[in-house]
Design a protein around this motif. Structure first.
Motif, PDB file in Angstrom:
ATOM      1  N   HIS A  57      47.213  83.615 -11.610  1.00 30.83           N
ATOM      2  CA  HIS A  57      45.992  83.223 -10.909  1.00 30.83           C
ATOM      3  C   HIS A  57      44.858  83.082 -11.918  1.00 30.83           C
ATOM      4  O   HIS A  57      44.601  84.006 -12.691  1.00 30.83           O
ATOM      5  N   PRO A  58      44.150  81.953 -11.906  1.00 33.35           N
ATOM      6  CA  PRO A  58      42.968  81.830 -12.765  1.00 33.35           C
ATOM      7  C   PRO A  58      41.811  82.630 -12.177  1.00 33.35           C
ATOM      8  O   PRO A  58      41.798  82.952 -10.985  1.00 33.35           O
ATOM      9  N   GLU A  59      40.838  82.927 -13.002  1.00 33.10           N
ATOM     10  CA  GLU A  59      39.640  83.600 -12.511  1.00 33.10           C
ATOM     11  C   GLU A  59      38.758  82.588 -11.776  1.00 33.10           C
ATOM     12  O   GLU A  59      38.614  81.442 -12.208  1.00 33.10           O
ATOM     13  N   VAL A  60      38.192  83.018 -10.664  1.00 34.07           N
ATOM     14  CA  VAL A  60      37.370  82.144  -9.820  1.00 34.07           C
ATOM     15  C   VAL A  60      36.015  82.810  -9.582  1.00 34.07           C
ATOM     16  O   VAL A  60      35.942  84.008  -9.302  1.00 34.07           O
ATOM     17  N   LYS A  61      34.950  82.024  -9.700  1.00 33.46           N
ATOM     18  CA  LYS A  61      33.615  82.519  -9.356  1.00 33.46           C
ATOM     19  C   LYS A  61      33.047  81.645  -8.235  1.00 33.46           C
ATOM     20  O   LYS A  61      33.315  80.448  -8.183  1.00 33.46           O
ATOM     21  N   TRP A  62      32.249  82.256  -7.357  1.00 35.63           N
ATOM     22  CA  TRP A  62      31.694  81.490  -6.252  1.00 35.63           C
ATOM     23  C   TRP A  62      30.254  81.912  -5.958  1.00 35.63           C
ATOM     24  O   TRP A  62      29.816  83.015  -6.273  1.00 35.63           O
ATOM     25  N   ALA A  63      29.528  80.990  -5.369  1.00 32.74           N
ATOM     26  CA  ALA A  63      28.180  81.242  -4.866  1.00 32.74           C
ATOM     27  C   ALA A  63      27.965  80.250  -3.728  1.00 32.74           C
ATOM     28  O   ALA A  63      28.814  79.392  -3.466  1.00 32.74           O
ATOM     29  N   GLN A  64      26.834  80.360  -3.044  1.00 34.50           N
ATOM     30  CA  GLN A  64      26.601  79.440  -1.937  1.00 34.50           C
ATOM     31  C   GLN A  64      25.128  79.150  -1.750  1.00 34.50           C
ATOM     32  O   GLN A  64      24.246  79.858  -2.235  1.00 34.50           O
ATOM     33  N   ARG A  65      24.888  78.046  -1.060  1.00 35.26           N
ATOM     34  CA  ARG A  65      23.608  77.731  -0.456  1.00 35.26           C
ATOM     35  C   ARG A  65      23.891  77.571   1.038  1.00 35.26           C
ATOM     36  O   ARG A  65      25.029  77.651   1.467  1.00 35.26           O
ATOM     37  N   GLU A  66      22.867  77.310   1.797  1.00 37.19           N
ATOM     38  CA  GLU A  66      23.069  77.190   3.244  1.00 37.19           C
ATOM     39  C   GLU A  66      24.027  76.051   3.587  1.00 37.19           C
ATOM     40  O   GLU A  66      24.779  76.121   4.562  1.00 37.19           O
ATOM     41  N   ASP A  67      24.060  75.014   2.743  1.00 40.36           N
ATOM     42  CA  ASP A  67      24.877  73.844   3.051  1.00 40.36           C
ATOM     43  C   ASP A  67      26.029  73.617   2.075  1.00 40.36           C
ATOM     44  O   ASP A  67      26.793  72.666   2.231  1.00 40.36           O
ATOM     45  N   LYS A  68      26.168  74.478   1.063  1.00 41.00           N
ATOM     46  CA  LYS A  68      27.156  74.236   0.011  1.00 41.00           C
ATOM     47  C   LYS A  68      27.853  75.517  -0.425  1.00 41.00           C
ATOM     48  O   LYS A  68      27.312  76.610  -0.278  1.00 41.00           O
ATOM     49  N   ILE A  69      29.047  75.338  -0.978  1.00 40.18           N
ATOM     50  CA  ILE A  69      29.765  76.412  -1.662  1.00 40.18           C
ATOM     51  C   ILE A  69      30.040  75.947  -3.083  1.00 40.18           C
ATOM     52  O   ILE A  69      30.503  74.826  -3.298  1.00 40.18           O
ATOM     53  N   PHE A  70      29.738  76.796  -4.055  1.00 42.24           N
ATOM     54  CA  PHE A  70      30.061  76.505  -5.449  1.00 42.24           C
ATOM     55  C   PHE A  70      31.300  77.300  -5.841  1.00 42.24           C
ATOM     56  O   PHE A  70      31.322  78.527  -5.706  1.00 42.24           O
ATOM     57  N   ILE A  71      32.322  76.617  -6.310  1.00 46.79           N
ATOM     58  CA  ILE A  71      33.534  77.277  -6.791  1.00 46.79           C
ATOM     59  C   ILE A  71      33.797  76.829  -8.222  1.00 46.79           C
ATOM     60  O   ILE A  71      33.859  75.630  -8.503  1.00 46.79           O
ATOM     61  N   THR A  72      33.942  77.792  -9.121  1.00 51.40           N
ATOM     62  CA  THR A  72      34.266  77.510 -10.519  1.00 51.40           C
ATOM     63  C   THR A  72      35.591  78.168 -10.862  1.00 51.40           C
ATOM     64  O   THR A  72      35.727  79.390 -10.744  1.00 51.40           O
ATOM     65  N   VAL A  73      36.571  77.364 -11.244  1.00 46.80           N
ATOM     66  CA  VAL A  73      37.856  77.881 -11.717  1.00 46.80           C
ATOM     67  C   VAL A  73      37.775  77.961 -13.236  1.00 46.80           C
ATOM     68  O   VAL A  73      37.664  76.936 -13.917  1.00 46.80           O
ATOM     69  N   PHE A 129      36.179  80.510   4.381  1.00 44.37           N
ATOM     70  CA  PHE A 129      35.632  81.136   5.580  1.00 44.37           C
ATOM     71  C   PHE A 129      35.466  80.157   6.740  1.00 44.37           C
ATOM     72  O   PHE A 129      35.629  80.521   7.903  1.00 44.37           O
ATOM     73  N   ASP A 130      35.161  78.903   6.416  1.00 49.82           N
ATOM     74  CA  ASP A 130      34.916  77.927   7.481  1.00 49.82           C
ATOM     75  C   ASP A 130      35.280  76.529   6.991  1.00 49.82           C
ATOM     76  O   ASP A 130      35.709  76.352   5.849  1.00 49.82           O
ATOM     77  N   LYS A 131      35.064  75.552   7.832  1.00 45.35           N
ATOM     78  CA  LYS A 131      35.442  74.172   7.528  1.00 45.35           C
ATOM     79  C   LYS A 131      34.492  73.557   6.504  1.00 45.35           C
ATOM     80  O   LYS A 131      33.355  73.997   6.344  1.00 45.35           O
ATOM     81  N   VAL A 132      34.992  72.507   5.835  1.00 44.67           N
ATOM     82  CA  VAL A 132      34.196  71.820   4.818  1.00 44.67           C
ATOM     83  C   VAL A 132      34.238  70.316   5.053  1.00 44.67           C
ATOM     84  O   VAL A 132      35.116  69.792   5.741  1.00 44.67           O
ATOM     85  N   ASN A 133      33.266  69.634   4.476  1.00 49.10           N
ATOM     86  CA  ASN A 133      33.205  68.173   4.526  1.00 49.10           C
ATOM     87  C   ASN A 133      33.852  67.629   3.255  1.00 49.10           C
ATOM     88  O   ASN A 133      33.227  67.601   2.190  1.00 49.10           O
ATOM     89  N   VAL A 134      35.091  67.217   3.356  1.00 45.81           N
ATOM     90  CA  VAL A 134      35.840  66.760   2.189  1.00 45.81           C
ATOM     91  C   VAL A 134      35.208  65.519   1.576  1.00 45.81           C
ATOM     92  O   VAL A 134      35.106  65.379   0.347  1.00 45.81           O
ATOM     93  N   GLU A 135      34.756  64.607   2.404  1.00 47.17           N
ATOM     94  CA  GLU A 135      34.230  63.328   1.927  1.00 47.17           C
ATOM     95  C   GLU A 135      33.026  63.499   1.010  1.00 47.17           C
ATOM     96  O   GLU A 135      32.847  62.725   0.066  1.00 47.17           O
ATOM     97  N   GLU A 136      32.207  64.497   1.271  1.00 51.77           N
ATOM     98  CA  GLU A 136      30.978  64.684   0.493  1.00 51.77           C
ATOM     99  C   GLU A 136      31.102  65.742  -0.598  1.00 51.77           C
ATOM    100  O   GLU A 136      30.166  65.942  -1.369  1.00 51.77           O
ATOM    101  N   SER A 137      32.219  66.436  -0.653  1.00 53.23           N
ATOM    102  CA  SER A 137      32.419  67.456  -1.683  1.00 53.23           C
ATOM    103  C   SER A 137      32.715  66.800  -3.024  1.00 53.23           C
ATOM    104  O   SER A 137      33.267  65.702  -3.097  1.00 53.23           O
ATOM    105  N   ALA A 145      30.909  72.020   6.520  1.00 50.74           N
ATOM    106  CA  ALA A 145      30.925  71.153   7.696  1.00 50.74           C
ATOM    107  C   ALA A 145      29.755  71.479   8.618  1.00 50.74           C
ATOM    108  O   ALA A 145      29.206  70.603   9.285  1.00 50.74           O
ATOM    109  N   GLU A 146      29.367  72.736   8.644  1.00 52.35           N
ATOM    110  CA  GLU A 146      28.234  73.180   9.453  1.00 52.35           C
ATOM    111  C   GLU A 146      27.251  73.909   8.541  1.00 52.35           C
ATOM    112  O   GLU A 146      27.645  74.790   7.760  1.00 52.35           O
TER     113      GLU A 146
END
Length: 210
Positions: A4-20, A58-66, A82-83
Motif C-alpha cells: 500500500h502506498p502512503e496516502v494523504k488527504w484534506a478537504q474543502r466543502e466541495d472538494k477532496i484532495f488525495i495525494t498518493v 465517505f460519499d459520492k463524487v463527481n467524476v466528470e469534474e474531478s 457530488a454534494e
C-alpha cells in the motif's frame, strides 16, 4: 504481494484532495467511480514492487469534474464532491482508518476556518479531468490515456510510465507498509471534544514545521 502506498488527504466543502505518495511510478492506473470508489495501482522502485490501493470514500463524487496530476514523486487528485458539504471523514464505514492514510495538514482547513484557496501550492501543475479519460478505467491502452500513461501529449508528463527519462526520476524511497499507526483519517467530530481540541495543536505544529 502488493504493497500500500502512503496516502494523504484534506478537504474543502466541495472538494477532496488525495495525494498518493509514490516516487518513480511505472504504468500507473487510477479509477474513480461515482459511488465514491477510488482505485490505484502501479509498480515503483528499482525492483518494480507492486502497489495497490482501494478507498471506499465517505460519499459520492463527481467524476466528470474531478482532476488528476501525475508527477515523478506523487499522484495528486482533486475530487469534486457530488454534494457540497463537509465530510465527517474520508472513508465510509466504522472500520479504523488504515495506517497508511494520513491527514494532509499542509492543505487541511476546518469548517469554521476562513476559506482557503483551493489552488494553494498547485501553481504549474498540469491537470487532466477524469471525465475526459473515459472514466479512467486504467491509464494504459485506452484512447486518450497517453498523457497519463507517460506516453507524451501533456506538458510536464514526459518520462512517466517507464518511458525514456525515468532514470532521472529515482527520487525518494519506496513506501513500504509499517506497523506504525497513521494519523487519523477522520475530521474531528463535534461530539468528541478531546479530538476537536487536538486539531488546532496539530495544525500549529504543522505550521511551525513548515
Amino acid at each position: 504481494m502488493s504493497r500500500h502506498p502512503e496516502v494523504k488527504w484534506a478537504q474543502r466543502e466541495d472538494k477532496i484532495f488525495i495525494t498518493v505518495l509514490l516516487a518513480d511510478t511505472k504504468d500507473p492506473k487510477v479509477n474513480l467511480e461515482p459511488e465514491g470508489v477510488f482505485k490505484f495501482s502501479a509498480s515503483a522502485g528499482a525492483e518494480n514492487h507492486s502497489y495497490e490501493l482501494k478507498l471506499d470514500l465517505f460519499d459520492k463524487v463527481n467524476v466528470e469534474e474531478s482532476k488528476i496530476n501525475i508527477s515523478p514523486r506523487s499522484i495528486f487528485c482533486i475530487l469534486e464532491k457530488a454534494e457540497i458539504k463537509w465530510w465527517d471523514k474520508l472513508l465510509k464505514g466504522d472500520a479504523k482508518t488504515p495506517h497508511y492514510v494520513k491527514v494532509d495538514w499542509d492543505k487541511w482547513v476546518d469548517e469554521d476556518d476562513d476559506p482557503a484557496p483551493t489552488d494553494a501550492g498547485m501553481d504549474g501543475m498540469d491537470f487532466s479531468k477524469f471525465g475526459d479519460m473515459g472514466g479512467m478505467g486504467g491509464m494504459g491502452g485506452m484512447p486518450g490515456m497517453e498523457a497519463l500513461a507517460g506516453m507524451g501529449g501533456m506538458p510536464g508528463m514526459g518520462g512517466m510510465g517507464g518511458m525514456p527519462g525515468m532514470g532521472d526520476f529515482s527520487m525518494g524511497d519506496d513506501f513500504d507498509e509499517s506497523d506504525d499507526e497513521g494519523e487519523e483519517g477522520t475530521k474531528p467530530e463535534k461530539a468528541d471534544a478531546e479530538k476537536a481540541a487536538a486539531l488546532p495543536e496539530k495544525k500549529a505544529e504543522a505550521t511551525s514545521s513548515t
